[in-house]
Design an enzyme around this catalytic site. Structure first.
Site, PDB file in Angstrom:
ATOM      1  N   CYS A 218       1.257  -0.990  -0.038  1.00  0.00           N
ATOM      2  CA  CYS A 218      -0.377  -0.252  -0.093  1.00  0.00           C
ATOM      3  C   CYS A 218       1.182   1.450  -0.117  1.00  0.00           C
ATOM      4  CB  CYS A 218      -1.047   0.351   1.426  1.00  0.00           C
ATOM      5  SG  CYS A 218      -1.858  -1.233   1.455  1.00  0.00           S
ATOM      6  N   ALA A 219       1.875   0.936  -0.603  1.00  0.00           N
ATOM      7  CA  ALA A 219       2.793   2.688  -1.226  1.00  0.00           C
ATOM      8  C   ALA A 219       2.331   4.165  -1.062  1.00  0.00           C
ATOM      9  CB  ALA A 219       4.066   1.766  -2.337  1.00  0.00           C
ATOM     10  N   GLY A 222       5.176   6.992  -1.328  1.00  0.00           N
ATOM     11  CA  GLY A 222       6.440   6.290  -1.752  1.00  0.00           C
ATOM     12  C   GLY A 222       6.627   6.442  -0.021  1.00  0.00           C
ATOM     13  N   GLY A 223       6.483   7.400   1.050  1.00  0.00           N
ATOM     14  CA  GLY A 223       7.496   8.061   1.803  1.00  0.00           C
ATOM     15  C   GLY A 223       8.902   6.167   2.192  1.00  0.00           C
ATOM     16  N   LYS A 224       7.558   5.400   2.007  1.00  0.00           N
ATOM     17  CA  LYS A 224       7.804   4.117   3.291  1.00  0.00           C
ATOM     18  C   LYS A 224       8.959   3.494   2.069  1.00  0.00           C
ATOM     19  CE  LYS A 224       4.824   4.131   7.016  1.00  0.00           C
ATOM     20  NZ  LYS A 224       3.950   5.631   6.699  1.00  0.00           N
ATOM     21  N   ASP A 242      -0.302   0.034  -5.303  1.00  0.00           N
ATOM     22  CA  ASP A 242      -1.477   0.354  -4.795  1.00  0.00           C
ATOM     23  C   ASP A 242      -2.502   0.400  -5.605  1.00  0.00           C
ATOM     24  OD1 ASP A 242      -1.907   2.826  -2.533  1.00  0.00           O
ATOM     25  OD2 ASP A 242      -3.190   3.109  -3.666  1.00  0.00           O
ATOM     26  N   ASP A 290       1.348  -0.699   5.157  1.00  0.00           N
ATOM     27  CA  ASP A 290       1.127   0.071   5.843  1.00  0.00           C
ATOM     28  C   ASP A 290      -0.467   0.583   4.939  1.00  0.00           C
ATOM     29  OD1 ASP A 290       1.616   2.385   6.895  1.00  0.00           O
ATOM     30  OD2 ASP A 290       2.559   3.930   5.076  1.00  0.00           O
ATOM     31  N   CYS A 343      -1.109   4.385  11.103  1.00  0.00           N
ATOM     32  CA  CYS A 343      -1.353   5.561  11.687  1.00  0.00           C
ATOM     33  C   CYS A 343      -2.851   5.689  12.096  1.00  0.00           C
ATOM     34  CB  CYS A 343      -0.746   6.822  10.914  1.00  0.00           C
ATOM     35  SG  CYS A 343      -2.001   6.847   9.587  1.00  0.00           S
TER      36      CYS A 343
END
Length: 414
Positions: A218-219, A222-224, A242, A290, A343
């Site tokens: 679940c990109a 793209g932060g992770k 995604d 994520d 989160c």
């Protein structure tokens, strides 16, 4: 030009109406209507509108106890609340009325207050909400593909941007004062990403090493995936997936700026038998989920989420999270690792998901996140309580001054 309370009220109402969008973009679009406002004016009005949203229920009760909460949420003109908020900011809020319920005192919907109390007591929830009702700092993750923390600190200092290292977070820096960095030259050169301290704890849980294949299921933007590329020295393969193609499109310029060539973008259809994932069954060294979630851990940055969510939305998200975990497990090779993260602050999206996966997958071994982070050189203080016996990561705003994050990790049997 109108005074601050009417503009702040208009902005708060705007954020409440646009419930499916992030606050940062909404603020930018809102202030385009008022080009004569200076930077300090925008900051002052933005802060006042956020205060209204953070304390909406309490402000509404103080203004008129007889007005139902829903009426304030749907109210087109929040000027009375903004005016009261401005007074509270200048003079301090009055002591809470003892007749207030916990939900009223903490400015939460009743259902959300009950859900948050499911795995914490009232004192802990009070401390949590006090932290979530404060402005968030600006955290950076140094891009080790291009520079080092020491070099970046020096570069930013020359540009008048002061930072301090994030304790126990290898590549984390925190600005000593909030400011907009989108036009900063070091940012344009790909030397760092703006990433919350809690978020920087997730990618290291994958145990990524050079040459491995990692799937970020679940990109999003793209932060992770970018963090994984840096951890792997850009050596290996990261499949960034995604179902929302527009989110993946936003990743492309970030990859180019960061110099991350190991990331492959893969749109998905969202079905259980997505053909794009078939070749990767039991092939990935690690899969990161994520997961889409309520986002309640980000309330410092997105205060309108408090009033956007409904209990039925949590039920829908939990069902989706369960599906994603089951789908991701099929992609992990024997001996590989599965990382689930949100989160969120709700047990239904966090602990309940981990326990359900444990029950449904007895051949998978839960891994202690504290040991995994320590092995990765990540030792943020206060992250684990001495009495804690569960293996999960729970970053809390009142403990780490970060957004709220949850993570669980499992290893597939050989």
């Amino acid at each position: 030009m109108r005074s601050d309370p009417p503009l702040a009220a208009e902005l708060a109402a705007h954020l409440l109406r646009q419930r499916d969008q992030g606050a940062e973009g909404l603020l930018r679009r809102f202030f385009r209507q008022y080009p004569k406002l200076g930077k300090r004016d925008r900051a002052r009005i933005g802060d006042l509108s956020y205060f209204v949203l953070r304390h909406l229920r309490l402000l509404g009760w103080a203004e008129d106890p007889a007005t139902p909460l829903e009426n304030w949420i749907e109210q087109a003109d929040l000027t009375p609340l903004a005016q009261r908020a401005q007074t509270w900011l200048a003079e301090g809020a009055p002591p809470p009325d003892p007749a207030l319920t916990t939900a009223q005192r903490l400015s939460l919907p009743d259902w959300l207050c009950d859900a948050l109390l499911a795995e914490r007591d009232e004192a802990e929830l009070t401390a949590l909400m006090a932290a979530l009702q404060q402005p968030a700092p600006v955290d950076l993750r140094v891009n080790r593909l291009r520079t080092s923390p020491t070099k970046l600190q020096a570069r930013l200092a020359r540009d008048g941007v002061e930072t301090t290292p994030l304790p126990g977070i290898a590549d984390g820096l925190r600005l000593t004062a909030r400011r907009n960095l989108r036009n900063d030259s070091a940012f344009a050169d790909g030397l760092y990403e703006i990433q919350d301290a809690g978020s920087q704890l997730i990618a290291p849980l994958c145990g990524a090493q050079a040459g491995q294949t990692i799937i970020d299921l679940c990109a999003g933007g793209g932060g992770k995936a970018l963090h994984l590329a840096a951890l792997m020295g850009d050596q290996g393969k990261i499949i960034a997936c995604d179902v929302h193609a527009h989110r993946l499109d936003r990743m492309r310029p970030r990859l180019k700026r960061a110099g991350a060539r190991s990331v492959e973008i893969q749109p998905l259809t969202g079905g259980d038998d997505d053909p794009a994932l078939t070749p990767w069954r039991q092939q990935a060294d690690a899969v990161l989920v994520d997961a889409p979630c309520s986002g309640l851990g980000t309330l410092r940055r997105q205060p309108h989420l408090t009033w956007r969510l409904r209990a039925e939305e949590i039920t829908r998200l939990a069902a989706l999270q369960t599906q994603l975990l089951a789908r991701a497990a099929q992609l992990v090779k024997p001996g590989g690792r599965l990382v689930y993260a949100t989160c969120s602050l709700l047990a239904a999206e966090n602990q309940a998901q981990a326990r359900a996966f444990d029950a449904a997958h007895p051949d998978w071994t839960p891994l202690p996140t504290q040991d995994l982070l320590r092995h990765a050189g990540m030792t943020p203080p206060g992250l684990w309580r001495e009495e804690s016996v569960d293996p999960w990561l729970r970053a809390a705003p009142q403990d780490q001054s970060s957004d709220g994050f949850f993570a669980a990790v499992w290893q597939r049997s050989e």
